[in-house]
Enzyme design. Structure first.
Site, mmCIF file in Angstrom:
data_model
loop_
_atom_site.group_PDB
_atom_site.id
_atom_site.type_symbol
_atom_site.label_atom_id
_atom_site.label_comp_id
_atom_site.label_asym_id
_atom_site.label_seq_id
_atom_site.Cartn_x
_atom_site.Cartn_y
_atom_site.Cartn_z
ATOM 1 N N ASP A 54 0.511 7.574 68.108
ATOM 2 C CA ASP A 54 1.152 8.832 68.508
ATOM 3 C C ASP A 54 2.644 8.565 68.687
ATOM 4 O O ASP A 54 3.048 7.430 68.950
ATOM 5 C CB ASP A 54 0.556 9.345 69.826
ATOM 6 N N ASP A 78 5.949 7.440 64.841
ATOM 7 C CA ASP A 78 6.349 8.772 64.387
ATOM 8 C C ASP A 78 5.956 8.845 62.907
ATOM 9 O O ASP A 78 6.521 8.131 62.072
ATOM 10 C CB ASP A 78 7.865 8.926 64.559
ATOM 11 N N VAL A 79 5.005 9.713 62.579
ATOM 12 C CA VAL A 79 4.464 9.720 61.210
ATOM 13 C C VAL A 79 5.485 10.172 60.166
ATOM 14 O O VAL A 79 5.281 9.953 58.968
ATOM 15 C CB VAL A 79 3.187 10.584 61.094
ATOM 16 N N ASN A 105 -3.906 13.332 61.594
ATOM 17 C CA ASN A 105 -3.996 14.543 62.414
ATOM 18 C C ASN A 105 -2.658 15.024 62.965
ATOM 19 O O ASN A 105 -2.485 16.216 63.223
ATOM 20 C CB ASN A 105 -4.957 14.221 63.582
ATOM 21 N N TYR A 171 4.977 26.930 58.824
ATOM 22 C CA TYR A 171 3.786 26.167 59.219
ATOM 23 C C TYR A 171 2.715 26.249 58.139
ATOM 24 O O TYR A 171 2.118 25.245 57.739
ATOM 25 C CB TYR A 171 3.258 26.701 60.554
ATOM 26 N N LYS A 175 0.869 23.319 55.739
ATOM 27 C CA LYS A 175 -0.579 23.074 55.751
ATOM 28 C C LYS A 175 -1.210 23.342 54.378
ATOM 29 O O LYS A 175 -2.207 22.718 54.026
ATOM 30 C CB LYS A 175 -1.244 23.909 56.847
ATOM 31 N N THR A 206 -6.150 23.556 72.635
ATOM 32 C CA THR A 206 -5.434 22.278 72.837
ATOM 33 C C THR A 206 -4.070 22.595 73.459
ATOM 34 O O THR A 206 -3.653 23.764 73.482
ATOM 35 C CB THR A 206 -5.165 21.562 71.492
HETATM 36 P P1 NAI Z 1 -1.377 18.756 70.227
HETATM 37 O O1 NAI Z 1 0.037 19.188 70.343
HETATM 38 O O2 NAI Z 1 -2.309 18.938 71.362
HETATM 39 O O3 NAI Z 1 -1.435 17.222 69.784
HETATM 40 C C1 NAI Z 1 -0.644 16.746 68.741
HETATM 41 C C2 NAI Z 1 -0.348 15.279 68.992
HETATM 42 O O4 NAI Z 1 0.472 14.834 67.882
HETATM 43 C C3 NAI Z 1 0.460 15.030 70.256
HETATM 44 O O5 NAI Z 1 -0.100 13.959 70.991
HETATM 45 C C4 NAI Z 1 1.856 14.686 69.756
HETATM 46 O O6 NAI Z 1 2.552 13.779 70.584
HETATM 47 C C5 NAI Z 1 1.529 14.068 68.409
HETATM 48 N N1 NAI Z 1 2.664 14.127 67.483
HETATM 49 C C6 NAI Z 1 3.553 15.134 67.299
HETATM 50 N N2 NAI Z 1 4.474 14.790 66.394
HETATM 51 C C7 NAI Z 1 4.165 13.533 65.991
HETATM 52 C C8 NAI Z 1 4.753 12.629 65.080
HETATM 53 N N3 NAI Z 1 5.882 12.939 64.414
HETATM 54 N N4 NAI Z 1 4.171 11.429 64.894
HETATM 55 C C9 NAI Z 1 3.045 11.092 65.583
HETATM 56 N N5 NAI Z 1 2.448 11.895 66.474
HETATM 57 C C10 NAI Z 1 3.009 13.100 66.679
HETATM 58 O O7 NAI Z 1 -1.920 19.494 68.911
HETATM 59 P P2 NAI Z 1 -3.392 19.812 68.391
HETATM 60 O O8 NAI Z 1 -3.640 21.244 68.624
HETATM 61 O O9 NAI Z 1 -4.354 18.802 68.845
HETATM 62 O O10 NAI Z 1 -3.128 19.655 66.816
HETATM 63 C C11 NAI Z 1 -3.545 18.530 66.063
HETATM 64 C C12 NAI Z 1 -3.482 18.902 64.597
HETATM 65 O O11 NAI Z 1 -4.325 20.022 64.343
HETATM 66 C C13 NAI Z 1 -2.074 19.317 64.107
HETATM 67 O O12 NAI Z 1 -1.858 18.819 62.809
HETATM 68 C C14 NAI Z 1 -2.165 20.837 64.078
HETATM 69 O O13 NAI Z 1 -1.257 21.401 63.173
HETATM 70 C C15 NAI Z 1 -3.603 21.013 63.655
HETATM 71 N N6 NAI Z 1 -4.156 22.315 63.965
HETATM 72 C C16 NAI Z 1 -4.298 22.712 65.268
HETATM 73 C C17 NAI Z 1 -4.833 23.946 65.548
HETATM 74 C C18 NAI Z 1 -5.035 24.442 66.941
HETATM 75 O O14 NAI Z 1 -5.411 25.614 67.088
HETATM 76 N N7 NAI Z 1 -4.851 23.640 67.967
HETATM 77 C C19 NAI Z 1 -5.235 24.859 64.456
HETATM 78 C C20 NAI Z 1 -5.075 24.316 63.144
HETATM 79 C C21 NAI Z 1 -4.553 23.089 62.917
#
Ligand code: NAI
Length: 267
Positions: A54, A78-79, A105, A171, A175, A206
């Site tokens: 992360d 950082d990805v 993810n 966004y 995706k 989340t």
């Molecule tokens: P979240 O914000 O709860 O978790 C995302 C995590 O990614 C965080 O721990 C953050 O620190 C980390 N992160 C952010 N930028 C980063 C980077 N440059 N390098 C490494 N880590 C990084 O988000 P959530 O909701 O768990 O989302 C996870 C994935 O699911 C994302 O790709 C999001 O676009 C996707 N998604 C989420 C949805 C939702 O409703 N929560 C719906 C559809 C897709």
């Protein structure tokens, strides 16, 4: 034929193969929170050694896994930074010896905004994490999996990768791009025992969504009205499908975009 009888179910080889990832190594990006954390916990519960990567090093999350006897490693990465991703995969292999499953993810949201008003800085930021980040990760994961002649990758797209929604162009473009990467790479490795698929979550409870609810309550209300199951999904419901896609139970599935969205994209 499906049989509801438990003793017959135990003989089902597909279900038996789903039971364990013992001896395997899984890598999850964005594993500090939300869906990524749930996926890392699911891999660990299935017996895999897990790398939690992360941008904010997930040391506490890893400490909790280690405390209950799992094998886990925290990596700050950082990805969007290709060099950091190369190091992340190298550290994974140096620590656990191989890489069997990767869930790419990590992702960020973009503000709800008319296309004509969005800034190029915002566009670049979202693309660098959501699209280039997935490309970076696949590149180095595949180099390792290519050597092993085995592996499974799941990329995180979104229901936003399948449809358009007004004011969400940046966004959704990122995706949609993830699906292009997924399908093309899946074809490249189809005969090399490496499977690549994507998951398309709907609206999942989340921190990312909680933040959006706080910032744009009306937009979120409008979105929720369109979920046929009439509720948010949970991170665990996404993690279960990621785990299944990485398991031998999904051995004939490549290049798919699996919607886990309570029916949002069915209509
Ligand atoms: P979240 O914000 O709860 O978790 C995302 C995590 O990614 C965080 O721990 C953050 O620190 C980390 N992160 C952010 N930028 C980063 C980077 N440059 N390098 C490494 N880590 C990084 O988000 P959530 O909701 O768990 O989302 C996870 C994935 O699911 C994302 O790709 C999001 O676009 C996707 N998604 C989420 C949805 C939702 O409703 N929560 C719906 C559809 C897709």
């Amino acid at each position: 034929m499906y049989c509801a009888c438990p003793s017959r179910r135990a003989e089902n080889p597909t279900l038996n193969r789903m039971k364990t990832m013992k001896g395997q190594v899984a890598l999850v990006t964005g594993a500090g929170s939300g869906i990524g954390l749930a996926a890392a916990q699911a891999f660990a519960a299935a017996g895999a050694a897990v790398v939690l990567a992360d941008v904010n090093e997930p040391v506490e999350q890893v400490a909790k896994l280690l405390a209950v006897g799992h094998r886990a490693l925290a990596i700050q990465c950082d990805v969007s930074d290709e060099k950091a991703v190369e190091v992340m995969v190298a550290q994974t292999v140096a620590t656990f010896g191989r890489l069997d499953a990767a869930y790419n993810n990590a992702g960020i949201n973009s503000p709800v905004m008319e296309t004509a008003d969005a800034s190029s800085e915002e566009y670049d930021k979202v693309m660098s994490v959501n699209l280039r980040g997935v490309w970076n990760c696949m590149k180095y994961e595949l180099r390792q999996m290519r050597e092993q002649n085995s592996g499974a990758i799941v990329n995180c797209s979104s229901m936003g990768g399948l449809i358009g929604i007004a004011d969400r162009a940046v966004y959704h473009a990122s995706k949609h791009g993830v699906l292009g990467l997924t399908k093309s790479a899946a074809l490249e490795y189809a005969t090399r025992n490496i499977r690549i698929n994507a998951i398309c979550p709907g609206i999942i409870s989340t921190p990312m969504v909680e933040e959006m609810v706080a910032r744009e309550p009306e937009a979120m209300q409008a979105l929720l009205k369109d979920v046929p199951m009439n509720r948010l999904g949970t991170p665990e419901e996404i993690a279960a499908v990621v785990l299944w896609l990485c398991s031998p139970a999904a051995s004939f599935i490549i290049g798919q975009a699996i919607a886990v969205d309570g029916g949002y994209t069915v209509r």
